[in-house]
Design a protein around this motif. Structure first.
Motif, PDB file in Angstrom:
ATOM      1  N   PHE A  84       0.973  -1.077  -0.095  1.00 14.73           N
ATOM      2  CA  PHE A  84      -0.078  -0.080   0.027  1.00 14.73           C
ATOM      3  C   PHE A  84       0.889   1.261  -0.129  1.00 14.73           C
ATOM      4  O   PHE A  84       0.469   2.283   0.028  1.00 14.73           O
ATOM      5  N   PHE A 116      -6.993  -2.145   8.573  1.00 13.33           N
ATOM      6  CA  PHE A 116      -6.579  -0.861   8.557  1.00 13.33           C
ATOM      7  C   PHE A 116      -6.896  -0.387   9.959  1.00 13.33           C
ATOM      8  O   PHE A 116      -7.780  -0.835  10.770  1.00 13.33           O
ATOM      9  N   LEU A 122     -17.293  -0.960   4.686  1.00 12.50           N
ATOM     10  CA  LEU A 122     -18.079  -0.345   3.422  1.00 12.50           C
ATOM     11  C   LEU A 122     -19.453  -0.234   3.770  1.00 12.50           C
ATOM     12  O   LEU A 122     -20.215  -1.098   3.783  1.00 12.50           O
TER      13      LEU A 122
ATOM     14  N   GLU B 190     -17.398   3.079  -1.917  1.00 13.18           N
ATOM     15  CA  GLU B 190     -17.431   3.182  -0.658  1.00 13.18           C
ATOM     16  C   GLU B 190     -15.805   3.410   0.079  1.00 13.18           C
ATOM     17  O   GLU B 190     -15.769   4.391   0.828  1.00 13.18           O
ATOM     18  N   ASP B 191     -15.008   2.543  -0.447  1.00  9.51           N
ATOM     19  CA  ASP B 191     -13.569   2.673   0.217  1.00  9.51           C
ATOM     20  C   ASP B 191     -12.667   1.748  -0.780  1.00  9.51           C
ATOM     21  O   ASP B 191     -12.597   0.673  -0.426  1.00  9.51           O
ATOM     22  N   ASP B 193      -9.397   1.493  -0.833  1.00  5.47           N
ATOM     23  CA  ASP B 193      -8.310   0.563  -0.329  1.00  5.47           C
ATOM     24  C   ASP B 193      -8.833  -0.583   0.397  1.00  5.47           C
ATOM     25  O   ASP B 193      -8.126  -1.608   0.273  1.00  5.47           O
ATOM     26  N   ALA B 194     -10.118  -0.477   0.956  1.00  2.00           N
ATOM     27  CA  ALA B 194     -10.443  -1.696   1.553  1.00  2.00           C
ATOM     28  C   ALA B 194     -10.746  -2.913   0.430  1.00  2.00           C
ATOM     29  O   ALA B 194     -10.501  -3.961   0.603  1.00  2.00           O
TER      30      ALA B 194
END
Lengths: 295, 329
Positions: A84, A116, A122, B190-191, B193-194
């Protein structure tokens, strides 16, 4: 989560010293069966060297904690290892394969999944959809494949079954049709952990799994982490809470100013003068004061 | 002032070819913003390359109309790749800035003097619809419908084909968004990176969405060229993109039927306010306004409606308020 589970978890953590058999408590020590081996990993931001790790091995099937004072480079190292963030130089292998320079999604596909620090549920998707996103190799996730419902339906059913099992285990099964955004902070942590397990990883990287979680749920999370290890998965996690770390870790790696300054079993770290100076120093005074009160 | 005829005229435009053309482009924008969360402020640029794909192929090169559609869609594909490759790895705002600039640069290039042999410069291109009209099952000169709700045969043919394409794209969106592919796309909104941490190639998905939505925009441009039988560059000004955004937010972003409903309501309101202003003006109720001011008042009125909508119904007409509020939290 009952307290029995927690005791079990903590117990196996303490009794887990033999998992680290033959490992010397010195920085960069060799492990008997490392799953992750990193060499010369370096990352600087402008003039500041955030991470400069000479050598690091993580033993397979253990819980390894990564600790260090604020700004020690723990999260940066995490981001580098999981693809990342881009590294200046250095190489590392996962399960014998070099994965340095791979982007995040390819690292995850190799079997090293991460969570994280700021939980990334989400929010506008249901809990079950969150889970299903974790499943790998879905035919219906290809754009052309998406139209062939009859082809991916079976796979979807199987993934749903697996997701429900995990939700059951993480006590989220009643929430499966709720939006993930309606979950509490602790439940989101659980969801994120369950979702990462949907990828069927061999190594799980948890970035501050206990941050912002209420004490009751901390015990439950600890139980889940130890049970992951007991299933044979490798866990590497960043954490601040020393009680937590000492309780469940098989091995502790201490970072300060981007370098590994110490490694060892919880008992080694507790008595390591360098660690106390670098990291525990500030806390030690209060801890000692508090400890004497208890006595 | 005849309120009934104003209503009939507004309804006529709500189901007319222009509403269908805007619905197509808004479906594209829905793919970008509604589902994937990509900020595309240059959807009109995709319409432009689609329209000129038809225009240049048919009017300049003398190719069949269908080839023109293919060229238009291909141009949109190339444009999406050119816009996406440098920006989709970066934060969302980079795409926004790039698209708004690219659409405007395209308009200026297509109207420039050096492009005139191909694009007709500021005069644009004409006689684009003869192929299309030659296969018209309706009689081009006849009017179909009843009373004020009638269309010429040519327009009815465009109307039928465009709404069919809209339904087709609605079907495509429904199938895609109710599949694992759609789940990844919504996850990226939504995200990202997730989603990346779960082993999905986020860049590739965003690129697919950008291309798909861009092609819907180009298809809309192709139909615009066919409908008008002529195109000229200055009808592809940035305000078209913002009309499309209004349509999307009005109908409900992230909903399959949102852009369709939004386009119909938008063109109903546009024509209704125009008719109302003219009606009021004709019976002397607007003495302080010149007839030429009506256009500005009309836009201001639609703007006001949009503000009210955002305040009282931020999810759009068919959006899910619960879903909307979660994001605020």
């Amino acid at each position: 989560m009952s307290s029995d589970d927690v005791k079990d978890g903590v117990g196996s953590g303490v009794g887990g010293d033999d998992r680290m058999v033959g490992a010397e408590p010195v920085p960069g020590s060799a492990k008997s069966d490392p799953i992750l081996v990193a060499d010369g990993v370096r990352r600087s931001f402008g003039g500041l060297t955030a991470v400069d790790v000479e050598h690091l091995e993580v033993q397979r099937g253990t819980i390894t904690a990564l600790i260090g004072p604020n700004g020690a480079g723990k999260s940066t190292l995490f981001n580098l290892l999981t693809g990342f963030d881009r590294v200046d130089r250095g190489r590392w292998t996962f399960d014998g394969t070099a994965i340095n320079g791979r982007s995040g999604h390819r690292v995850a596909r190799a079997g090293m999944v991460r969570t994280f620090q700021l939980t990334k549920a989400l929010t506008r998707m249901t809990v079950l959809d969150n889970m299903l996103l974790g499943a790998q190799g879905q035919f219906g996730e290809r754009m052309a494949g998406a139209f062939l419902r009859s082809v991916w339906k079976g796979q979807e059913r199987e993934n749903t079954r697996r997701a429900m099992e995990l939700l059951e285990r993480f006590k989220l099964v009643d929430k499966r049709d709720d939006m993930a955004g309606s979950l509490s902070g602790g439940q989101r942590k659980l969801l994120e952990m369950a979702r990462s397990l949907m990828t069927d990883p061999s190594m799980i990287m948890l970035d501050e799994p206990m941050a912002g979680v209420n004490p009751a749920l901390v015990q439950s999370l600890l139980g889940h982490i130890t049970s992951l290890r007991d299933e044979g998965k490798t866990v590497l996690f960043v954490e601040h809470d020393m009680d937590v770390i000492m309780g469940i870790s098989d091995w502790i790696v201490v970072l300060a100013q981007g370098r590994v300054i110490a490694e060892g079993r919880p008992s080694d770290i507790r008595s390591n003068q360098e660690v106390i100076d670098a990291y525990l120093g500030a806390q030690e005074e209060t801890a000692v004061a508090g400890g004497s009160d208890d006595d | 002032m005849d309120i009934l005829s104003i209503l009939a005229e507004s309804t006529r435009s709500a189901i007319g070819p222009i509403a269908a053309i805007y619905a197509l482009a808004a479906i594209g924008l829905n793919f970008h913003f509604g589902y994937t969360g990509l900020l595309n402020f240059g959807q009109v640029g995709f319409m432009l390359v689609g329209a000129y794909g038809v225009g240049v192929s048919v009017a300049v090169l003398g190719l069949p109309l269908l080839v023109g559609f293919g060229v238009g869609l291909l141009c949109a594909l190339v444009m999406a790749l050119l816009l996406g490759i440098p920006t989709l790895r970066l934060r969302a705002d980079y795409l926004a800035i790039t698209t708004i600039a690219a659409a405007e640069v395209l308009r200026l290039v297509y109207r420039a003097g050096f492009a005139e042999p191909l694009t007709g410069g500021v005069y644009g291109l004409q006689n684009l619809a003869s192929d299309f009209r030659s296969i018209n099952p309706f009689d081009g000169g006849e009017r179909y419908g009843f009373g004020a709700l009638s269309y010429s045969g040519n327009n009815l043919w465009v109307l039928v084909v465009t709404w069919t394409l809209v339904l087709l794209m609605v079907g495509v969106s429904w199938l895609l968004m109710h599949s694992p592919w759609g789940r990844v796309i919504k996850g990226i909104r939504e995200d990202e990176d997730a989603v990346r941490s779960l082993g999905k190639n986020v860049f590739a998905y965003k690129m697919q969405a950008l291309v798909l939505g861009g092609m819907a925009g180009a298809l809309s441009g192709c139909m615009l060229a066919v409908y008008q039988a002529a195109i000229q560059p200055d009808q592809f000004k940035p305000q078209v993109t913002f009309f499309l955004w209004v349509i999307l937010l009005l109908g409900g972003a992230g909903r399959v039927f949102g852009p369709v409903l939004g386009a119909m309501v938008f063109w109903f309101l546009m024509n209704f306010t125009e008719g109302l202003l003219q009606g009021l003006g004709s019976i002397g109720l607007l003495p302080f306004l010149e007839t030429t001011d009506y256009g500005a008042i009309q836009l201001a009125f639609v703007g006001l409606l949009l503000v009210l909508l955002i305040v009282f119904r931020p999810q759009g007409l068919i959006g899910d308020r619960k879903e909307m509020l979660i994001n605020v939290k």
